[in-house]
Design an enzyme around this catalytic site. Structure first.
Site, PDB file in Angstrom:
ATOM      1  N   LEU A 101      18.220  37.485  80.419  1.00 35.22           N
ATOM      2  CA  LEU A 101      18.414  36.535  79.315  1.00 35.22           C
ATOM      3  C   LEU A 101      19.780  35.880  79.495  1.00 35.22           C
ATOM      4  O   LEU A 101      20.756  36.565  79.820  1.00 35.22           O
ATOM      5  CB  LEU A 101      18.380  37.286  77.971  1.00 35.22           C
ATOM      6  CG  LEU A 101      18.792  36.486  76.723  1.00 35.22           C
ATOM      7  CD1 LEU A 101      17.685  35.497  76.330  1.00 35.22           C
ATOM      8  CD2 LEU A 101      19.074  37.410  75.537  1.00 35.22           C
ATOM      9  N   ASP A 154      24.467  31.105  60.067  1.00 30.11           N
ATOM     10  CA  ASP A 154      25.198  30.701  58.857  1.00 30.11           C
ATOM     11  C   ASP A 154      25.128  31.792  57.788  1.00 30.11           C
ATOM     12  O   ASP A 154      24.127  32.489  57.670  1.00 30.11           O
ATOM     13  CB  ASP A 154      24.570  29.393  58.343  1.00 30.11           C
ATOM     14  CG  ASP A 154      25.455  28.702  57.332  1.00 30.11           C
ATOM     15  OD1 ASP A 154      26.640  29.056  57.224  1.00 30.11           O
ATOM     16  OD2 ASP A 154      24.954  27.814  56.629  1.00 30.11           O
ATOM     17  N   GLY A 155      26.196  31.893  57.005  1.00 28.62           N
ATOM     18  CA  GLY A 155      26.164  32.742  55.806  1.00 28.62           C
ATOM     19  C   GLY A 155      26.995  34.020  55.881  1.00 28.62           C
ATOM     20  O   GLY A 155      26.894  34.858  54.985  1.00 28.62           O
ATOM     21  N   TRP A 184      38.050  25.077  63.423  1.00 25.35           N
ATOM     22  CA  TRP A 184      39.504  25.194  63.624  1.00 25.35           C
ATOM     23  C   TRP A 184      40.263  24.877  62.340  1.00 25.35           C
ATOM     24  O   TRP A 184      41.410  25.282  62.175  1.00 25.35           O
ATOM     25  CB  TRP A 184      39.997  24.250  64.735  1.00 25.35           C
ATOM     26  CG  TRP A 184      39.582  24.628  66.121  1.00 25.35           C
ATOM     27  CD1 TRP A 184      38.789  23.893  66.955  1.00 25.35           C
ATOM     28  CD2 TRP A 184      39.945  25.806  66.866  1.00 25.35           C
ATOM     29  NE1 TRP A 184      38.628  24.544  68.154  1.00 25.35           N
ATOM     30  CE2 TRP A 184      39.326  25.708  68.125  1.00 25.35           C
ATOM     31  CE3 TRP A 184      40.719  26.928  66.580  1.00 25.35           C
ATOM     32  CZ2 TRP A 184      39.465  26.701  69.108  1.00 25.35           C
ATOM     33  CZ3 TRP A 184      40.860  27.920  67.545  1.00 25.35           C
ATOM     34  CH2 TRP A 184      40.240  27.796  68.789  1.00 25.35           C
ATOM     35  N   SER A 239      24.581  20.236  61.456  1.00 18.70           N
ATOM     36  CA  SER A 239      26.012  20.553  61.557  1.00 18.70           C
ATOM     37  C   SER A 239      26.592  20.279  62.954  1.00 18.70           C
ATOM     38  O   SER A 239      27.312  21.123  63.500  1.00 18.70           O
ATOM     39  CB  SER A 239      26.277  22.013  61.163  1.00 18.70           C
ATOM     40  OG  SER A 239      25.866  22.240  59.840  1.00 18.70           O
ATOM     41  N   ARG A 298      35.938  37.872  53.991  1.00 18.27           N
ATOM     42  CA  ARG A 298      35.025  37.088  54.834  1.00 18.27           C
ATOM     43  C   ARG A 298      34.872  37.679  56.229  1.00 18.27           C
ATOM     44  O   ARG A 298      33.795  37.656  56.817  1.00 18.27           O
ATOM     45  CB  ARG A 298      35.529  35.643  54.939  1.00 18.27           C
ATOM     46  CG  ARG A 298      35.418  34.864  53.648  1.00 18.27           C
ATOM     47  CD  ARG A 298      35.987  33.465  53.810  1.00 18.27           C
ATOM     48  NE  ARG A 298      35.311  32.733  54.856  1.00 18.27           N
ATOM     49  CZ  ARG A 298      34.167  32.063  54.690  1.00 18.27           C
ATOM     50  NH1 ARG A 298      33.591  32.040  53.510  1.00 18.27           N
ATOM     51  NH2 ARG A 298      33.613  31.430  55.692  1.00 18.27           N
ATOM     52  N   HIS A 340      31.794  38.363  59.181  1.00 17.27           N
ATOM     53  CA  HIS A 340      31.753  37.995  60.608  1.00 17.27           C
ATOM     54  C   HIS A 340      31.488  39.234  61.472  1.00 17.27           C
ATOM     55  O   HIS A 340      30.755  39.170  62.446  1.00 17.27           O
ATOM     56  CB  HIS A 340      33.061  37.320  61.027  1.00 17.27           C
ATOM     57  CG  HIS A 340      33.303  36.009  60.324  1.00 17.27           C
ATOM     58  ND1 HIS A 340      32.318  35.067  60.180  1.00 17.27           N
ATOM     59  CD2 HIS A 340      34.411  35.496  59.728  1.00 17.27           C
ATOM     60  CE1 HIS A 340      32.801  34.010  59.523  1.00 17.27           C
ATOM     61  NE2 HIS A 340      34.063  34.257  59.226  1.00 17.27           N
ATOM     62  N   SER A 393      33.905  23.004  66.428  1.00 18.49           N
ATOM     63  CA  SER A 393      35.209  22.313  66.460  1.00 18.49           C
ATOM     64  C   SER A 393      35.794  22.235  65.051  1.00 18.49           C
ATOM     65  O   SER A 393      36.991  22.361  64.862  1.00 18.49           O
ATOM     66  CB  SER A 393      35.046  20.888  66.979  1.00 18.49           C
ATOM     67  OG  SER A 393      34.616  20.934  68.291  1.00 18.49           O
ATOM     68  N   GLU A 394      34.887  22.041  64.067  1.00 23.35           N
ATOM     69  CA  GLU A 394      35.337  21.941  62.669  1.00 23.35           C
ATOM     70  C   GLU A 394      35.915  23.268  62.169  1.00 23.35           C
ATOM     71  O   GLU A 394      36.751  23.286  61.275  1.00 23.35           O
ATOM     72  CB  GLU A 394      34.168  21.521  61.756  1.00 23.35           C
ATOM     73  CG  GLU A 394      33.685  20.085  61.951  1.00 23.35           C
ATOM     74  CD  GLU A 394      32.747  19.889  63.143  1.00 23.35           C
ATOM     75  OE1 GLU A 394      32.250  20.891  63.705  1.00 23.35           O
ATOM     76  OE2 GLU A 394      32.527  18.720  63.534  1.00 23.35           O
TER      77      GLU A 394
HETATM   78  C1  FPP Z   1      29.000  31.024  59.785  1.00 24.71           C
HETATM   79  O1  FPP Z   1      29.223  31.731  58.593  1.00 24.71           O
HETATM   80  C2  FPP Z   1      29.458  31.766  60.933  1.00 24.71           C
HETATM   81  C3  FPP Z   1      30.531  31.443  61.715  1.00 24.71           C
HETATM   82  C4  FPP Z   1      31.380  30.271  61.467  1.00 24.71           C
HETATM   83  C5  FPP Z   1      30.940  32.253  62.841  1.00 24.71           C
HETATM   84  C6  FPP Z   1      29.846  32.941  63.593  1.00 24.71           C
HETATM   85  C7  FPP Z   1      30.370  34.196  64.112  1.00 24.71           C
HETATM   86  C8  FPP Z   1      29.688  35.353  64.213  1.00 24.71           C
HETATM   87  C9  FPP Z   1      28.272  35.488  63.923  1.00 24.71           C
HETATM   88  C10 FPP Z   1      30.358  36.593  64.605  1.00 24.71           C
HETATM   89  C11 FPP Z   1      30.920  36.602  65.946  1.00 24.71           C
HETATM   90  C12 FPP Z   1      30.011  36.141  67.005  1.00 24.71           C
HETATM   91  C13 FPP Z   1      30.099  36.567  68.247  1.00 24.71           C
HETATM   92  C14 FPP Z   1      29.270  35.946  69.311  1.00 24.71           C
HETATM   93  C15 FPP Z   1      31.007  37.649  68.605  1.00 24.71           C
HETATM   94  P1  FPP Z   1      30.200  31.095  57.536  1.00 24.71           P
HETATM   95  O2  FPP Z   1      31.514  31.754  57.699  1.00 24.71           O
HETATM   96  O3  FPP Z   1      30.190  29.622  57.642  1.00 24.71           O
HETATM   97  O4  FPP Z   1      29.518  31.573  56.215  1.00 24.71           O
HETATM   98  P2  FPP Z   1      29.499  30.819  54.810  1.00 24.71           P
HETATM   99  O5  FPP Z   1      28.800  29.503  55.038  1.00 24.71           O
HETATM  100  O6  FPP Z   1      28.731  31.747  53.943  1.00 24.71           O
HETATM  101  O7  FPP Z   1      30.928  30.669  54.385  1.00 24.71           O
END
Ligand code: FPP
Length: 238
Positions: A129, A18-19, A67, A194, A31, A35, A64-65
């Site tokens: 792994l 998260d984050g 999307w 979550s 954003r 990622h 799922s959320e």
């Molecule tokens: C949460 O941060 C993260 C996600 C919804 C996506 C996770 C994706 C990655 C770590 C990158 C890609 C992963 C792989 C395996 C290639 P958030 O967007 O909810 O952050 P926020 O809560 O600060 O808005």
């Protein structure tokens, strides 16, 4: 002679990454930059887990959320996943990493699903792994799908209602064949599940990090494992 025994690492670590968005926002970046940096943190985490002897990590990469996020962000996340799979399959082969995925994968764009299937097939015999990606994943969907599968077995006369027990449910989940996570890590200081692995996390130790996922590194994995070893796990007994 006293012998120092190194405690075993958790066999399975689940991670709520998260984050990413807040990490980017703090830097005045879009954003998607968060990622992208999050994908680098995935690489560091995989390296650290291999070194520590962890057997499985399940990463909550797309719920799922998710999307319902703006179309541009969903598209960027799918492209990132696509590129990750394309670039990392060779590295996974070198590192002896096996890729798996859980979730409603049929919802993924055709190209991404195909690349995912290819990477899963290519790495299927690797043993160092298992990296299990939760994609288009929801714990409630998983339990709903398991319930339907069990009901179908009953309707087909393959299973007696009285024979249904916890193992029946476990073996009908997307994670069948994997041990339950012993440790759950969540970043960015939130205390929530979550909709992640609702059945599997029943006895799991939880460690929350106050940093955003893109800042997560090898030392955090080691710290989490150390913390895990200091916990007194009683599974409801005394
Ligand atoms: C949460 O941060 C993260 C996600 C919804 C996506 C996770 C994706 C990655 C770590 C990158 C890609 C992963 C792989 C395996 C290639 P958030 O967007 O909810 O952050 P926020 O809560 O600060 O808005």
């Amino acid at each position: 002679m006293t012998q120092e025994l190194t405690p075993k690492p958790p066999r399975h670590i689940a991670i709520i990454m998260d984050g990413n968005g807040r990490w980017a926002q703090q830097r005045g970046l879009p954003r998607v930059a968060g990622h992208r940096a999050g994908a680098e943190a995935v690489r560091r985490t995989v390296d650290a887990c291999i070194k520590s002897g962890v057997e499985v990590i399940t990463l909550y990469a797309f719920s799922s959320e998710n999307w319902s996020r703006p179309e541009s962000e969903v598209k960027a996340l799918m492209q990132l996943l696509d590129r990750f799979l394309k670039e990392k399959t060779k590295e996974m082969m070198q590192q002896n990493v096996k890729l798996q995925a859980i979730g409603r994968l049929d919802k993924l764009p055709e190209k991404t699903r195909k690349r995912l299937e290819d990477a899963i097939q290519t790495t299927a015999n690797n043993t160092a792994l298992t990296v299990n990606l939760a994609l288009s994943y929801s714990g409630r969907d998983e339990l709903t799908d398991a319930t339907k599968a069990i009901a179908q077995q009953v309707a087909a006369g393959e299973l007696e209602v009285d024979a249904i027990d916890a193992d029946t449910i476990t073996s009908n989940l997307y994670t069948h064949g994997l041990p339950d996570p012993e440790l759950l890590i969540r970043t960015s200081g939130e205390f929530r599940l979550s909709n992640f692995l609702l059945w599997q996390l029943s006895y799991t130790e939880i460690i929350i990090f106050n940093k955003f996922w893109p800042d997560f590194d090898e030392s955090d994995v080691l710290h989490a494992i150390e913390q895990f070893h200091s916990r007194d796990r009683r599974f409801g007994t005394i």
